[in-house]
Design an enzyme around this catalytic site. Structure first.
Site, PDB file in Angstrom:
ATOM      1  N   GLY A  58       0.842  -1.192   0.000  1.00 36.81           N
ATOM      2  CA  GLY A  58       0.000   0.000   0.000  1.00 36.81           C
ATOM      3  C   GLY A  58       0.871   1.234   0.000  1.00 36.81           C
ATOM      4  O   GLY A  58       1.387   1.649   1.034  1.00 36.81           O
ATOM      5  N   LEU A  59       1.065   1.824  -1.176  1.00 31.72           N
ATOM      6  CA  LEU A  59       2.001   2.939  -1.329  1.00 31.72           C
ATOM      7  C   LEU A  59       1.279   4.202  -1.799  1.00 31.72           C
ATOM      8  O   LEU A  59       1.779   4.938  -2.629  1.00 31.72           O
ATOM      9  CB  LEU A  59       3.111   2.553  -2.317  1.00 31.72           C
ATOM     10  CG  LEU A  59       3.921   1.314  -1.931  1.00 31.72           C
ATOM     11  CD1 LEU A  59       4.851   0.906  -3.065  1.00 31.72           C
ATOM     12  CD2 LEU A  59       4.721   1.566  -0.656  1.00 31.72           C
ATOM     13  N   GLY A  60       0.095   4.436  -1.218  1.00 31.62           N
ATOM     14  CA  GLY A  60      -0.654   5.645  -1.519  1.00 31.62           C
ATOM     15  C   GLY A  60      -0.077   6.846  -0.802  1.00 31.62           C
ATOM     16  O   GLY A  60       1.116   6.886  -0.478  1.00 31.62           O
ATOM     17  N   MET A  77      -0.334   7.997   2.314  1.00 32.28           N
ATOM     18  CA  MET A  77       0.278   7.700   3.612  1.00 32.28           C
ATOM     19  C   MET A  77       1.402   6.685   3.468  1.00 32.28           C
ATOM     20  O   MET A  77       2.527   6.915   3.912  1.00 32.28           O
ATOM     21  CB  MET A  77      -0.780   7.194   4.587  1.00 32.28           C
ATOM     22  CG  MET A  77      -1.729   8.254   5.093  1.00 32.28           C
ATOM     23  SD  MET A  77      -1.005   9.325   6.369  1.00 32.28           S
ATOM     24  CE  MET A  77      -1.098   8.252   7.795  1.00 32.28           C
ATOM     25  N   GLY A  78       1.099   5.558   2.849  1.00 29.86           N
ATOM     26  CA  GLY A  78       2.098   4.503   2.717  1.00 29.86           C
ATOM     27  C   GLY A  78       3.317   4.940   1.934  1.00 29.86           C
ATOM     28  O   GLY A  78       4.455   4.607   2.290  1.00 29.86           O
ATOM     29  N   ASN A  89      -6.836   2.412   9.419  1.00 28.70           N
ATOM     30  CA  ASN A  89      -7.797   2.747  10.464  1.00 28.70           C
ATOM     31  C   ASN A  89      -8.813   1.620  10.597  1.00 28.70           C
ATOM     32  O   ASN A  89     -10.020   1.812  10.428  1.00 28.70           O
ATOM     33  CB  ASN A  89      -8.510   4.058  10.145  1.00 28.70           C
ATOM     34  CG  ASN A  89      -7.648   5.265  10.421  1.00 28.70           C
ATOM     35  OD1 ASN A  89      -6.876   5.290  11.374  1.00 28.70           O
ATOM     36  ND2 ASN A  89      -7.763   6.283   9.578  1.00 28.70           N
ATOM     37  N   SER A 118      -1.380   8.703  12.953  1.00 31.37           N
ATOM     38  CA  SER A 118      -1.914  10.041  12.738  1.00 31.37           C
ATOM     39  C   SER A 118      -0.793  10.949  12.252  1.00 31.37           C
ATOM     40  O   SER A 118       0.352  10.811  12.667  1.00 31.37           O
ATOM     41  CB  SER A 118      -2.497  10.602  14.045  1.00 31.37           C
ATOM     42  OG  SER A 118      -3.042  11.891  13.849  1.00 31.37           O
ATOM     43  N   GLY A 159      -1.206  12.405   8.741  1.00 25.85           N
ATOM     44  CA  GLY A 159      -1.600  12.767   7.388  1.00 25.85           C
ATOM     45  C   GLY A 159      -0.426  13.025   6.462  1.00 25.85           C
ATOM     46  O   GLY A 159       0.648  12.427   6.601  1.00 25.85           O
ATOM     47  N   ASN A 166      -9.714   9.764  16.708  1.00 24.24           N
ATOM     48  CA  ASN A 166     -10.446  10.331  15.572  1.00 24.24           C
ATOM     49  C   ASN A 166     -11.820  10.849  15.986  1.00 24.24           C
ATOM     50  O   ASN A 166     -12.318  11.819  15.414  1.00 24.24           O
ATOM     51  CB  ASN A 166     -10.570   9.293  14.461  1.00 24.24           C
ATOM     52  CG  ASN A 166      -9.272   9.140  13.688  1.00 24.24           C
ATOM     53  OD1 ASN A 166      -8.197   9.446  14.195  1.00 24.24           O
ATOM     54  ND2 ASN A 166      -9.359   8.662  12.473  1.00 24.24           N
ATOM     55  N   GLU A 170     -11.152  14.175  17.287  1.00 23.30           N
ATOM     56  CA  GLU A 170     -10.879  15.034  16.127  1.00 23.30           C
ATOM     57  C   GLU A 170     -12.184  15.530  15.509  1.00 23.30           C
ATOM     58  O   GLU A 170     -12.305  16.711  15.150  1.00 23.30           O
ATOM     59  CB  GLU A 170     -10.065  14.244  15.103  1.00 23.30           C
ATOM     60  CG  GLU A 170      -9.765  14.958  13.815  1.00 23.30           C
ATOM     61  CD  GLU A 170      -9.112  14.020  12.809  1.00 23.30           C
ATOM     62  OE1 GLU A 170      -9.670  13.844  11.713  1.00 23.30           O
ATOM     63  OE2 GLU A 170      -8.053  13.445  13.144  1.00 23.30           O
ATOM     64  N   TYR A 171     -13.174  14.657  15.386  1.00 17.50           N
ATOM     65  CA  TYR A 171     -14.476  15.056  14.843  1.00 17.50           C
ATOM     66  C   TYR A 171     -15.041  16.214  15.659  1.00 17.50           C
ATOM     67  O   TYR A 171     -15.536  17.203  15.114  1.00 17.50           O
ATOM     68  CB  TYR A 171     -15.464  13.889  14.909  1.00 17.50           C
ATOM     69  CG  TYR A 171     -15.441  12.934  13.739  1.00 17.50           C
ATOM     70  CD1 TYR A 171     -14.248  12.430  13.234  1.00 17.50           C
ATOM     71  CD2 TYR A 171     -16.622  12.495  13.159  1.00 17.50           C
ATOM     72  CE1 TYR A 171     -14.238  11.530  12.191  1.00 17.50           C
ATOM     73  CE2 TYR A 171     -16.625  11.590  12.111  1.00 17.50           C
ATOM     74  CZ  TYR A 171     -15.423  11.103  11.626  1.00 17.50           C
ATOM     75  OH  TYR A 171     -15.416  10.217  10.588  1.00 17.50           O
TER      76      TYR A 171
END
Length: 302
Positions: free
Chosen positions: A7-9, A11-12, A96, A122, A124, A178, A181-182
């Site tokens: 997973g290299l999006g 974040m990754g 998550n 956490s 981003g 989270n 955070e909301y």
């Protein structure tokens, strides 16, 4: 030091960059090979052609990190890796994920002698530069296997990370994080909306946000980001009033119900997000018709 990263999006990919900058040999796999190719050229990533290829390129005991969407995608890769990894290897889920899923996965992998670590992450898109806050669950032996990786990804070796306890606890703490955070985001949004509503004061919301960043009891990183947004555009007229929710807020609200612990701020913040997604449209229409029926109040039609 080696790590397999699946997973290299956004974040990754940035986590892989941070690890490579520290000299870690990152073996990476991503369904979209363009992301892999970019990291090969930019950071010297060791590319894998498949999950099995990735596992074959790692020395035992292997460490494999999943940075994928929570739910069925992560579940599918956990199943694949359960058939590829050996006893003594460790699988880390940095998504998550719902903490009860993490507890279940840890139990299933333990039957094969494979360690499981759940890492709530956490930070981003800023994590590459500033480091990531890491909430890590898993037994002590599994945690020690991944601790060197955690210390590199964190803001500093001695801060910004915590071993929360057994498997599932990392994702539980991240879930609560989270939910908080909301609530914080909703409070800021409502407060600035009130100030925006007093057009007669001609308030400069960017300047107010910047003022609050220094010395105020409501200062925070979320306020820092809000100040940047408002300094550039106070009207936000080009932004659609739609706010997604990715699951953690729902799980936090459900946890409050299950424990019988009141969480009104977090729960109402979640409801407010639902309202932006059109989930309030039907009830609003019915309310308008009720007012028309009992009081003859006008109904807007479109």
């Amino acid at each position: 030091m080696q790590l397999g990263m699946i997973g290299l999006g956004k974040m990754g990919g940035n986590m892989a960059r941070r690890l490579r900058a520290a000299g870690v040999d990152v073996v990476g796999y991503n369904m979209d090979t363009r992301a892999t190719d970019t990291l090969v050229s930019e950071a010297g990533l060791n590319a894998a052609a498949s999950v099995r290829d990735l596992v074959s390129k790692l020395d035992a005991p292997r460490r494999v990190w999943l940075m994928l969407p929570a739910g069925s995608v992560t579940e599918g890769y956990v199943t694949q890796l359960a058939a590829c990894l050996d006893a003594g290897d460790v699988l880390i889920d940095g998504a998550n994920s719902y903490y009860k899923d993490s507890m279940r996965r840890a139990g299933l992998l333990a039957d094969s002698g494979i360690h499981f670590v759940d890492a709530g992450v956490s930070g981003g898109v800023w994590g590459l530069e500033l480091g990531y806050s890491m909430m890590v669950g898993g037994d002590s032996s599994a945690f020690e296997m991944v601790r060197p990786i955690i210390e590199i990804l964190a803001p500093a070796k001695d801060r910004g990370w915590v071993h929360t306890g057994p498997a599932g606890s990392g994702h539980f703490v991240k879930m609560v994080h989270n939910g908080i955070e909301y609530g914080m985001m909703q409070a800021y949004a409502e407060g600035f909306a009130l100030m925006k509503g007093r057009a007669d004061f001609d308030l400069d919301l960017g300047e107010i946000a910047e003022c609050w960043r220094h010395g105020s009891v409501v200062r925070s990183w979320l306020l820092d980001l809000s100040a940047e947004v408002l300094a550039a555009d106070q009207d936000l007229s080009g932004v659609e009033p739609f706010v997604a929710d990715s699951g953690e807020g729902r799980w936090t609200a459900l946890e409050g119900i299950e424990q019988g612990i009141p969480t009104p701020v977090m729960s109402l913040a979640l409801m407010s997000r639902f309202a932006t997604q059109g989930q309030q449209d039907y009830s609003a229409r019915l309310l308008a018709m009720m007012r028309n029926a009992f009081g003859g109040h006008a109904v807007k039609t479109g």
